[in-house]
Design a protein around this motif. Structure first.
Motif, PDB file in Angstrom:
ATOM      1  N   ASP A 182       0.831  -1.210   0.000  1.00 48.03           N
ATOM      2  CA  ASP A 182       0.000   0.000   0.000  1.00 48.03           C
ATOM      3  C   ASP A 182       0.865   1.260   0.000  1.00 48.03           C
ATOM      4  OD1 ASP A 182      -2.235  -1.590   0.044  1.00 48.03           O
ATOM      5  OD2 ASP A 182      -2.504  -1.456   2.231  1.00 48.03           O
ATOM      6  N   LEU A 183       1.925   1.256   0.805  1.00 49.39           N
ATOM      7  CA  LEU A 183       2.810   2.427   0.868  1.00 49.39           C
ATOM      8  C   LEU A 183       3.477   2.679  -0.475  1.00 49.39           C
ATOM      9  CD1 LEU A 183       4.484   1.901   4.366  1.00 49.39           C
ATOM     10  CD2 LEU A 183       2.765   3.614   3.759  1.00 49.39           C
ATOM     11  N   LEU A 184       3.946   1.620  -1.104  1.00 49.39           N
ATOM     12  CA  LEU A 184       4.590   1.780  -2.409  1.00 49.39           C
ATOM     13  C   LEU A 184       3.580   2.227  -3.452  1.00 49.39           C
ATOM     14  CD1 LEU A 184       6.889  -1.359  -2.257  1.00 49.39           C
ATOM     15  CD2 LEU A 184       7.675   1.010  -2.339  1.00 49.39           C
ATOM     16  N   GLY A 185       2.339   1.784  -3.309  1.00 47.93           N
ATOM     17  CA  GLY A 185       1.308   2.220  -4.245  1.00 47.93           C
ATOM     18  C   GLY A 185       1.074   3.718  -4.190  1.00 47.93           C
ATOM     19  N   THR A 186       1.156   4.299  -2.981  1.00 48.33           N
ATOM     20  CA  THR A 186       0.984   5.757  -2.892  1.00 48.33           C
ATOM     21  C   THR A 186       2.110   6.495  -3.594  1.00 48.33           C
ATOM     22  OG1 THR A 186       2.198   5.933  -0.785  1.00 48.33           O
ATOM     23  CG2 THR A 186      -0.179   5.498  -0.676  1.00 48.33           C
ATOM     24  N   LEU A 187       3.261   5.831  -3.763  1.00 45.80           N
ATOM     25  CA  LEU A 187       4.389   6.441  -4.470  1.00 45.80           C
ATOM     26  C   LEU A 187       4.395   6.104  -5.953  1.00 45.80           C
ATOM     27  CD1 LEU A 187       7.234   5.797  -1.846  1.00 45.80           C
ATOM     28  CD2 LEU A 187       5.871   7.873  -2.170  1.00 45.80           C
ATOM     29  N   GLY A 188       3.406   5.317  -6.399  1.00 50.67           N
ATOM     30  CA  GLY A 188       3.308   5.001  -7.823  1.00 50.67           C
ATOM     31  C   GLY A 188       3.957   3.693  -8.223  1.00 50.67           C
ATOM     32  N   TYR A 189       4.290   2.815  -7.254  1.00 43.24           N
ATOM     33  CA  TYR A 189       4.910   1.525  -7.552  1.00 43.24           C
ATOM     34  C   TYR A 189       3.889   0.432  -7.214  1.00 43.24           C
ATOM     35  CZ  TYR A 189       9.198   4.274  -7.580  1.00 43.24           C
ATOM     36  OH  TYR A 189      10.161   5.216  -7.850  1.00 43.24           O
ATOM     37  N   PHE A 190       3.354  -0.225  -8.243  1.00 40.11           N
ATOM     38  CA  PHE A 190       2.283  -1.192  -8.033  1.00 40.11           C
ATOM     39  C   PHE A 190       2.703  -2.625  -8.338  1.00 40.11           C
ATOM     40  CE2 PHE A 190       0.087   2.811  -8.383  1.00 40.11           C
ATOM     41  CZ  PHE A 190      -0.938   2.689  -7.477  1.00 40.11           C
ATOM     42  N   SER A 191       3.965  -2.850  -8.700  1.00 41.61           N
ATOM     43  CA  SER A 191       4.445  -4.214  -8.956  1.00 41.61           C
ATOM     44  C   SER A 191       5.775  -4.427  -8.240  1.00 41.61           C
ATOM     45  CB  SER A 191       4.602  -4.457 -10.464  1.00 41.61           C
ATOM     46  OG  SER A 191       3.368  -4.294 -11.131  1.00 41.61           O
ATOM     47  N   PRO A 192       5.790  -4.253  -6.936  1.00 38.28           N
ATOM     48  CA  PRO A 192       7.063  -4.391  -6.224  1.00 38.28           C
ATOM     49  C   PRO A 192       7.383  -5.856  -5.910  1.00 38.28           C
ATOM     50  CG  PRO A 192       5.353  -3.791  -4.678  1.00 38.28           C
ATOM     51  CD  PRO A 192       4.697  -3.836  -6.035  1.00 38.28           C
ATOM     52  N   GLU A 193       8.657  -6.111  -5.640  1.00 36.74           N
ATOM     53  CA  GLU A 193       9.105  -7.393  -5.100  1.00 36.74           C
ATOM     54  C   GLU A 193       9.536  -7.147  -3.661  1.00 36.74           C
ATOM     55  OE1 GLU A 193      12.114  -9.154  -7.479  1.00 36.74           O
ATOM     56  OE2 GLU A 193      10.914  -9.150  -9.329  1.00 36.74           O
ATOM     57  N   ILE A 194       8.869  -7.844  -2.735  1.00 32.92           N
ATOM     58  CA  ILE A 194       9.104  -7.616  -1.311  1.00 32.92           C
ATOM     59  C   ILE A 194       9.479  -8.935  -0.651  1.00 32.92           C
ATOM     60  CG2 ILE A 194       8.102  -6.799   0.858  1.00 32.92           C
ATOM     61  CD1 ILE A 194       6.125  -5.151  -0.800  1.00 32.92           C
ATOM     62  N   LYS A 195      10.552  -8.943   0.102  1.00 34.89           N
ATOM     63  CA  LYS A 195      10.986 -10.117   0.865  1.00 34.89           C
ATOM     64  C   LYS A 195      11.179  -9.707   2.317  1.00 34.89           C
ATOM     65  CE  LYS A 195      13.351 -12.409  -3.003  1.00 34.89           C
ATOM     66  NZ  LYS A 195      14.654 -12.960  -3.472  1.00 34.89           N
ATOM     67  N   LEU A 196      10.584 -10.484   3.235  1.00 41.15           N
ATOM     68  CA  LEU A 196      10.733 -10.266   4.657  1.00 41.15           C
ATOM     69  C   LEU A 196      11.350 -11.516   5.271  1.00 41.15           C
ATOM     70  CD1 LEU A 196       7.698  -8.971   3.775  1.00 41.15           C
ATOM     71  CD2 LEU A 196       7.978  -8.020   6.066  1.00 41.15           C
ATOM     72  N   VAL A 197      12.472 -11.367   5.901  1.00 41.06           N
ATOM     73  CA  VAL A 197      13.208 -12.490   6.494  1.00 41.06           C
ATOM     74  C   VAL A 197      13.481 -12.173   7.952  1.00 41.06           C
ATOM     75  CG1 VAL A 197      15.285 -13.901   6.402  1.00 41.06           C
ATOM     76  CG2 VAL A 197      14.259 -13.053   4.276  1.00 41.06           C
ATOM     77  N   VAL A 198      13.155 -13.141   8.827  1.00 35.47           N
ATOM     78  CA  VAL A 198      13.467 -13.006  10.253  1.00 35.47           C
ATOM     79  C   VAL A 198      14.774 -13.725  10.524  1.00 35.47           C
ATOM     80  CG1 VAL A 198      12.714 -13.449  12.608  1.00 35.47           C
ATOM     81  CG2 VAL A 198      11.038 -12.876  10.848  1.00 35.47           C
ATOM     82  N   GLN A 199      15.746 -13.020  10.985  1.00 36.24           N
ATOM     83  CA  GLN A 199      17.051 -13.597  11.295  1.00 36.24           C
ATOM     84  C   GLN A 199      17.165 -13.744  12.811  1.00 36.24           C
ATOM     85  OE1 GLN A 199      19.738 -10.799   9.449  1.00 36.24           O
ATOM     86  NE2 GLN A 199      19.494 -11.722   7.419  1.00 36.24           N
ATOM     87  N   ASP A 200      17.126 -15.000  13.293  1.00 40.54           N
ATOM     88  CA  ASP A 200      17.250 -15.251  14.723  1.00 40.54           C
ATOM     89  C   ASP A 200      18.700 -15.087  15.167  1.00 40.54           C
ATOM     90  OD1 ASP A 200      14.545 -15.789  15.191  1.00 40.54           O
ATOM     91  OD2 ASP A 200      14.791 -17.840  14.403  1.00 40.54           O
TER      92      ASP A 200
END
Length: 615
Positions: free
Chosen positions: A90-108
């Motif tokens: 949603d945040l990227l959409g407000t900036l005009g980016y509607f096809s992002p690649e997002i990766k979230l990794v939890v590093q213990d």
């Protein structure tokens, strides 16, 4: 006899202290270990993304709110990360980016299981969405009135989002707001946005925009309804406001009326608005006022590079007993000029003209001379937002101290002055022009009476360097060019003894920078500088906003070239040139101008400072 018993007691005490010390150290160590192992937050966040989006995501991602919840388990964190991915989209959409690649990794942290976990977010925003087409339509009475064709054309022409521009939610909202403001600023004060749509195609990275403006009924100005007056009658208010009943509604007209009421000095506050609840063809104009005190004294302290430190005191009486005129008296003292003046001004008539009379006593450095002068004036004037007109009779008397000039000179003249201001906004104009002219004819009153003619003209033009279609931001970043010129002449017989206050000098903050105030004049045979009969000055200046972190600031940089000359004959005019650079600041009291200029003729650097924009 006491030895064995003493040693036993000593050993027991030593053992006890040792045990208590060991226990304290152990407890302290355990507490320290527990404190070290207890994380201050459940996780920390690292965002790896291009600079144009990284700071924005770091500030606005909702996941930041949950870092302090130290009792989060793995399942709860996983749920938060799922929500965080949607939030990032949603945040990227407000900036005009509607096809992002997002990766979230939890590093213990296996080396310390109880330490805060590390959340690494990697974002590739992709290509920004570009505007493929836009449609701006109207509905309501505006579509049936041919007189509004120009208004509709202007709204479409000023639409901020064009084909090929990047789409952002902020720019989309700003463009709609701007279009609506233009609609309600003239004829249609209750206009609304009846429909708007931004159709985003992530596959083609394009956006199709459409907006429909509903004008609502057209309004005309009706009777003026005044509240808040006690000391002044309503006739004064209506003449100052100059609101024309039956005219098409114009927001700028009401703002100008409001400003005239404030500028009159009679009122501390004024608010002018339209009552849209009644008949649109005769909507009442509401004027709410709070009267100023009958008398006031203003003490002022200032400084300028032309005159140095300045002290001033001004007294105003808004309704002089017996005549009902407004009286303003002012005393001003600085290094170059000491003056005292008083002016009486009558209330305006139905056309806005006002009778006025004034007197000014002044001692001023003019070139190489000290000049004491008197000026008496009587006439009429009319002032509006864009145009000033004055005609008046004037008596001048000047006494110069120094060799080479007549000791005392007197003159009587009839004058007309006219000023036209066509700037986009004041006091911070970005485009437009101003034109002023003074024409006077008179006669000297010395030992011989000689007729003379005096003419003075000035002009200022400001041009943006970017096409207005590029948008306000692009226009401001490109800057603008300001051209200024001034010319004057006094036609009289060669031997006519004219007051120096009717002649010309130049140099200083607002004329030729790089030279002292009023230091450029005609050179006498003894080398002294005196006021002359012909004046010519010109200036070209490039003004450009200062951008920090890709954001416009209230500061501007400027480079300039000034030139000016004064002489007693046109053929003797020899330009003296000043070049330099400076900064401007949009201060609450007007533009603050700071310039460092080099006077080519005098080969000196000079600092110039001034506040305000006047023309």
């Amino acid at each position: 006899m006491f030895g064995p018993s003493k040693n036993k007691r000593f050993n027991t005490l030593t053992q006890t202290l040792f045990l208590w010390t060991a226990f304290f150290v152990w407890m302290t160590g355990c507490a320290g270990t527990v404190q070290a192992q207890t994380p201050s937050q459940a996780f920390d966040i690292e965002i790896q993304a291009p600079s144009e989006v990284q700071d924005y995501l770091q500030r606005h991602i909702e996941l930041q709110r949950y870092r302090e919840l130290t009792d989060l388990d793995a399942s709860e964190l996983a749920r938060l990360l799922t929500a965080a991915e949607r939030n990032l989209q949603d945040l990227l959409g407000t900036l005009g980016y509607f096809s992002p690649e997002i990766k979230l990794v939890v590093q213990d942290t296996p080396q310390n299981p109880k330490a805060a976990r590390h959340v690494l977010i990697t974002v590739q925003p992709g290509e920004p969405v570009k505007i493929a087409e836009f449609t701006l339509d109207f509905t309501g009475p505006i579509t049936q009135d041919e007189a509004t064709r120009e208004q509709r054309r202007a709204i479409r022409a000023n639409w901020a989002l064009r084909r090929g521009m990047a789409f952002t939610q902020a720019n989309w909202d700003a463009a709609k707001t701007q279009a609506l403001r233009q609609l309600i600023a003239q004829r249609y004060p209750i206009g609304t946005i009846s429909a708007s749509q931004a159709d985003i195609d992530p596959d083609t990275q394009t956006a199709r925009l459409s907006v429909t403006l509903d004008s609502g009924p057209a309004y005309r100005l009706g009777p003026v309804q005044i509240s808040g007056t006690q000391r002044y009658d309503e006739q004064l208010v209506t003449r100052l406001a100059q609101i024309t009943q039956g005219a098409d509604y114009s927001q700028s007209q009401l703002l100008e009326a409001q400003q005239r009421l404030l500028d009159s000095g009679f009122f501390d506050s004024a608010f002018v608005s339209l009552d849209t609840t009644g008949n649109p063809m005769a909507a009442p104009v509401l004027v709410q006022l709070r009267e100023a005190k009958l008398q006031k004294i203003v003490l002022g302290v200032g400084i300028s590079t032309d005159g140095g430190p300045r002290l001033s005191m001004e007294h105003t009486h808004h309704k002089v007993p017996g005549i009902g005129w407004q009286a303003v008296s002012k005393l001003s003292l600085d290094r170059e000029t000491q003056s005292f003046g008083t002016e009486l001004t009558a209330p305006p008539d139905a056309s806005g003209w006002r009778w006025a009379t004034s007197a000014l006593f002044q001692s001023q450095t003019s070139g190489s001379f000290e000049v004491d002068s008197q000026r008496y004036r009587a006439g009429r004037g009319q002032t509006s937002e864009r145009t000033d007109r004055n005609y008046y009779l004037q008596y001048d008397r000047a006494k110069a101290y120094g060799a080479g000039l007549p000791t005392v000179a007197d003159a009587l003249s009839a004058n007309y002055a006219w000023t036209q201001r066509n700037f986009d906004s004041l006091p911070f104009p970005a485009s437009g022009y101003g034109l002023g002219a003074e024409l006077g004819g008179g006669v000297t009153l010395g030992s011989s009476r000689e007729p003379y003619l005096r003419v003075l003209a000035r002009w200022l033009g400001i041009w943006p360097l970017a096409d207005a279609q590029a948008g306000t931001r692009a226009t401001m970043r490109a800057g603008r060019v300001a051209l200024r010129t001034e010319g004057g002449m006094v036609l009289a017989r060669t031997g006519a003894e004219l007051p120096s206050t009717q002649l010309f000098l130049t140099g200083g903050d607002n004329s030729v920078r790089g030279y002292a105030f009023r230091s450029i004049g005609t050179e006498l045979p003894n080398g002294a500088i005196a006021a002359g009969r012909y004046l010519a000055t010109g200036s070209v200046e490039w003004q450009r906003p200062i951008v920090i972190n890709d954001k416009l600031t209230d500061w501007e940089s400027t480079v300039f070239l000034d030139a000016g000359a004064v002489a007693d004959k046109p053929s003797a005019l020899q330009a003296q040139v000043g070049v330099g650079a400076g900064v401007r600041w949009k201060s609450p009291v007007g533009p603050l101008q700071i310039d460092l200029a080099y006077g080519v003729a005098v080969q000196q650097l000079r600092l110039h400072m001034s506040v305000g924009f006047t023309f």
